[in-house]
Structures are given as structure tokens and as C-alpha cells.
Design an enzyme around this catalytic site. Sequence first.
Site, PDB file in Angstrom:
ATOM      1  NE  ARG A  23      15.838  -2.923  57.774  1.00  0.00           N
ATOM      2  CZ  ARG A  23      17.080  -2.595  58.295  1.00  0.00           C
ATOM      3  NH1 ARG A  23      18.498  -3.326  58.006  1.00  0.00           N
ATOM      4  NH2 ARG A  23      16.973  -0.816  58.819  1.00  0.00           N
ATOM      5  CD  GLU A  28      22.796   8.109  66.923  1.00  0.00           C
ATOM      6  OE1 GLU A  28      23.067   7.707  68.243  1.00  0.00           O
ATOM      7  OE2 GLU A  28      22.785   8.019  65.708  1.00  0.00           O
ATOM      8  CD  GLN A  46      32.771  -1.410  84.986  1.00  0.00           C
ATOM      9  OE1 GLN A  46      34.531  -0.658  85.277  1.00  0.00           O
ATOM     10  NE2 GLN A  46      32.207  -2.334  85.839  1.00  0.00           N
ATOM     11  CG  ASN A  48      29.043  -2.986  84.856  1.00  0.00           C
ATOM     12  OD1 ASN A  48      29.825  -2.274  84.851  1.00  0.00           O
ATOM     13  ND2 ASN A  48      28.759  -2.402  86.774  1.00  0.00           N
ATOM     14  NE  ARG A  59      21.709  -9.301  89.203  1.00  0.00           N
ATOM     15  CZ  ARG A  59      23.013  -9.926  88.926  1.00  0.00           C
ATOM     16  NH1 ARG A  59      23.976  -9.353  89.516  1.00  0.00           N
ATOM     17  NH2 ARG A  59      22.328 -11.327  88.260  1.00  0.00           N
ATOM     18  CG  HIS A  62      24.564  -2.939  95.301  1.00  0.00           C
ATOM     19  ND1 HIS A  62      24.302  -3.916  94.018  1.00  0.00           N
ATOM     20  CD2 HIS A  62      24.150  -3.282  96.689  1.00  0.00           C
ATOM     21  CE1 HIS A  62      24.612  -4.905  94.704  1.00  0.00           C
ATOM     22  NE2 HIS A  62      24.235  -4.714  96.559  1.00  0.00           N
ATOM     23  CE  LYS A  72      26.420   2.225  90.222  1.00  0.00           C
ATOM     24  NZ  LYS A  72      25.633   1.602  91.375  1.00  0.00           N
ATOM     25  CE1 TYR A 132      24.062  -3.175  85.700  1.00  0.00           C
ATOM     26  CE2 TYR A 132      25.698  -1.146  86.555  1.00  0.00           C
ATOM     27  CZ  TYR A 132      25.234  -2.996  86.905  1.00  0.00           C
ATOM     28  OH  TYR A 132      25.631  -3.438  87.562  1.00  0.00           O
ATOM     29  CE  LYS A 167      27.305  -6.350  96.954  1.00  0.00           C
ATOM     30  NZ  LYS A 167      27.553  -5.882  95.675  1.00  0.00           N
TER      31      LYS A 167
HETATM   32  C1  LIG Z   1      29.300  -4.242  89.700  1.00  0.00           C
HETATM   33  C2  LIG Z   1      30.778  -5.051  89.404  1.00  0.00           C
HETATM   34  C3  LIG Z   1      30.924  -6.402  89.782  1.00  0.00           C
HETATM   35  N1  LIG Z   1      31.974  -6.917  89.425  1.00  0.00           N
HETATM   36  C4  LIG Z   1      32.439  -8.799  89.894  1.00  0.00           C
HETATM   37  C5  LIG Z   1      32.673  -8.353  91.511  1.00  0.00           C
HETATM   38  C6  LIG Z   1      31.172  -9.852  91.808  1.00  0.00           C
HETATM   39  O1  LIG Z   1      31.916 -11.176  91.504  1.00  0.00           O
HETATM   40  C7  LIG Z   1      30.801 -10.021  91.065  1.00  0.00           C
HETATM   41  C8  LIG Z   1      29.207  -9.539  90.762  1.00  0.00           C
HETATM   42  O2  LIG Z   1      29.035  -8.707  91.383  1.00  0.00           O
HETATM   43  P1  LIG Z   1      27.508  -7.840  92.605  1.00  0.00           P
HETATM   44  O3  LIG Z   1      27.027  -8.902  93.721  1.00  0.00           O
HETATM   45  O4  LIG Z   1      28.374  -6.636  93.165  1.00  0.00           O
HETATM   46  O5  LIG Z   1      26.630  -7.985  91.220  1.00  0.00           O
HETATM   47  P2  LIG Z   1      24.953  -6.634  91.584  1.00  0.00           P
HETATM   48  O6  LIG Z   1      24.804  -7.623  92.709  1.00  0.00           O
HETATM   49  O7  LIG Z   1      24.639  -7.454  90.452  1.00  0.00           O
HETATM   50  O8  LIG Z   1      25.580  -5.795  91.714  1.00  0.00           O
HETATM   51  C9  LIG Z   1      25.632  -4.644  90.717  1.00  0.00           C
HETATM   52  O9  LIG Z   1      24.273  -4.352  90.823  1.00  0.00           O
HETATM   53  C10 LIG Z   1      23.834  -2.683  91.383  1.00  0.00           C
HETATM   54  C11 LIG Z   1      22.621  -3.006  90.841  1.00  0.00           C
HETATM   55  C12 LIG Z   1      24.593  -2.299  91.345  1.00  0.00           C
HETATM   56  O10 LIG Z   1      24.396  -0.924  90.771  1.00  0.00           O
HETATM   57  C13 LIG Z   1      25.856  -1.747  91.652  1.00  0.00           C
HETATM   58  O11 LIG Z   1      26.403  -1.166  89.773  1.00  0.00           O
HETATM   59  C14 LIG Z   1      26.414  -2.987  91.198  1.00  0.00           C
HETATM   60  O12 LIG Z   1      26.588  -3.113  92.750  1.00  0.00           O
HETATM   61  O13 LIG Z   1      31.304  -8.820  89.552  1.00  0.00           O
HETATM   62  C15 LIG Z   1      32.691  -6.305  88.511  1.00  0.00           C
HETATM   63  O14 LIG Z   1      33.260  -6.387  88.209  1.00  0.00           O
HETATM   64  N2  LIG Z   1      32.609  -5.448  88.150  1.00  0.00           N
HETATM   65  C16 LIG Z   1      31.708  -4.340  88.832  1.00  0.00           C
HETATM   66  O15 LIG Z   1      31.730  -3.061  88.121  1.00  0.00           O
END
Ligand SMILES: Cc1cn([C@H]2C[C@H](O)[C@@H](COP(=O)(O)OP(=O)(O)O[C@H]3O[C@H](C)C(=O)[C@H](O)[C@H]3O)O2)c(=O)[nH]c1=O
Length: 185
Positions: A23, A28, A46, A48, A59, A62, A72, A132, A167
Site C-alpha cells: 500500500r 511512527e 507544540q 508547527n 525562513r 531564528h 526543535k 516541527y 522580519k
Molecule cells: C513560529 C510561530 C509563528 N506564529 C505566527 C506569527 C506570525 O504571525 C506567523 C508567521 O511567523 P514567522 O514569520 O515567525 O514564521 P517563520 O518565518 O516560519 O518562523 C519559524 O521558522 C523558523 C525556521 C523557525 O525555526 C521558527 O520555529 C519560526 O521562527 O505565525 C505562531 O503563531 N506560532 C509560532 O510558533
Amino acid sequence: MLVEQTTLPDVLILTPRRFGDARGWFVESHSDQAFDRAGIPTRFVQDNHSLSAQAGTLRGLHYQRPPMAQAKLVRCTKGAMRDIAVDFRRGSPHFGQWVAVELSAENGQQLLVPEGFLHGFVTLTDDCEVQYKCSAPYAPDCDAGIRWDDPTLAIDWGVTDPILSDKDRIQPLWADTISPFTVTP
Ligand SMILES: Cc1cn([C@H]2C[C@H](O)[C@@H](COP(=O)(O)OP(=O)(O)O[C@H]3O[C@H](C)C(=O)[C@H](O)[C@H]3O)O2)c(=O)[nH]c1=O
């Protein structure tokens, strides 16, 4: 679960076992029991999930400052990406060193990025999905970063003109940042 070290000893490549049959396959994707067996104490609170529509989307870099520092566990569930971790812990013999690992839906590998490390990735395919697990919840007040193209780190992302968030265009430089993380060698 296969556990492999990278050139940064605390950053691990985990490959859970895939059970294939006519299939397809079953895996896991995460198990605390497998972490217990591997002697990995990290636990997560959490999950993501991000979609990047175009290849060349970057991205990062961070981190979250203490007391909300995050470990992570990163995997790519659609397409492929180049995952980057940077040792940001003062006192570490690998301080400022980085490692790059290709994660893809096909290879099923996962990167365990401990607290005290910067994290980022650049997508290698369109419609790349990254999922993640984080060891601490999102804390916007503790959210921080370093410029992806920082000259001191000199990370080889494999791209020159990535797609960035507003950002990430203006993150501070490594030389202008005092790490909040320390480790006793
Ligand atoms: C990270 C995060 C973001 N948000 C909201 C905040 C913003 O309105 C929106 C996008 O956030 P951001 O632009 O910070 O997302 P990424 O640029 O993908 O950032 C992430 O990507 C890099 C690779 C990482 O390792 C971090 O986990 C994280 O910083 O999601 C949330 O509500 N919860 C969260 O845990």
C-alpha cells in the site's frame, strides 16, 4: 530509530523506521518511547507546520530567548529543504559553527536542533511543507534572530537571492548580538 551525529555533536539526524508494504509505508514519526530508548530527554509541547509555495524560500535564522528557548525536531513532509542549525552557546567549542542537512519527504530524516541553536531552512522545491515539534510554546516576546547572510557565520545556503519575510530581511548581525545561551565545555 536510527540516530546519527552531525559535525555539531548535539545536533542529531533521526530516521524513524518506515514499514513498507504494497500500500505504501507507515512510520511512527515521533515517539517519546523511542526517545527514551535513544537516551534523548527532549520532550515537546507544540507542533508547527509551514508551507512555502516557492523553492528558494528561506525562513531563519531564528531562536527564542530563555526562559522560552526551544529545542526543535524538524522534518520535511512535502518536497525537500536544506535545514541549518548554528551553535549559539557561549562556551561551546563549536560556537558559531553551522551544519546543513537536506531533509525531504523522500528521505524521512529529521533534525533535532537543541536549545541554544539558531535554526533556519531554505526550500529546494515548490510547495515545500515543513513540520516541527517545539519543546517550548511560541513566545513572541522572546522571538529573536540573526541575519541569514551574516558574514561572520558565512552559511552556505545554496541560494543567493532567497524569498524572505520582512522580519528576516532586517535581523541583527551575529557580531552585534550577545548570545543568551551558555554551555560549560
Ligand atoms: C513560529 C510561530 C509563528 N506564529 C505566527 C506569527 C506570525 O504571525 C506567523 C508567521 O511567523 P514567522 O514569520 O515567525 O514564521 P517563520 O518565518 O516560519 O518562523 C519559524 O521558522 C523558523 C525556521 C523557525 O525555526 C521558527 O520555529 C519560526 O521562527 O505565525 C505562531 O503563531 N506560532 C509560532 O510558533
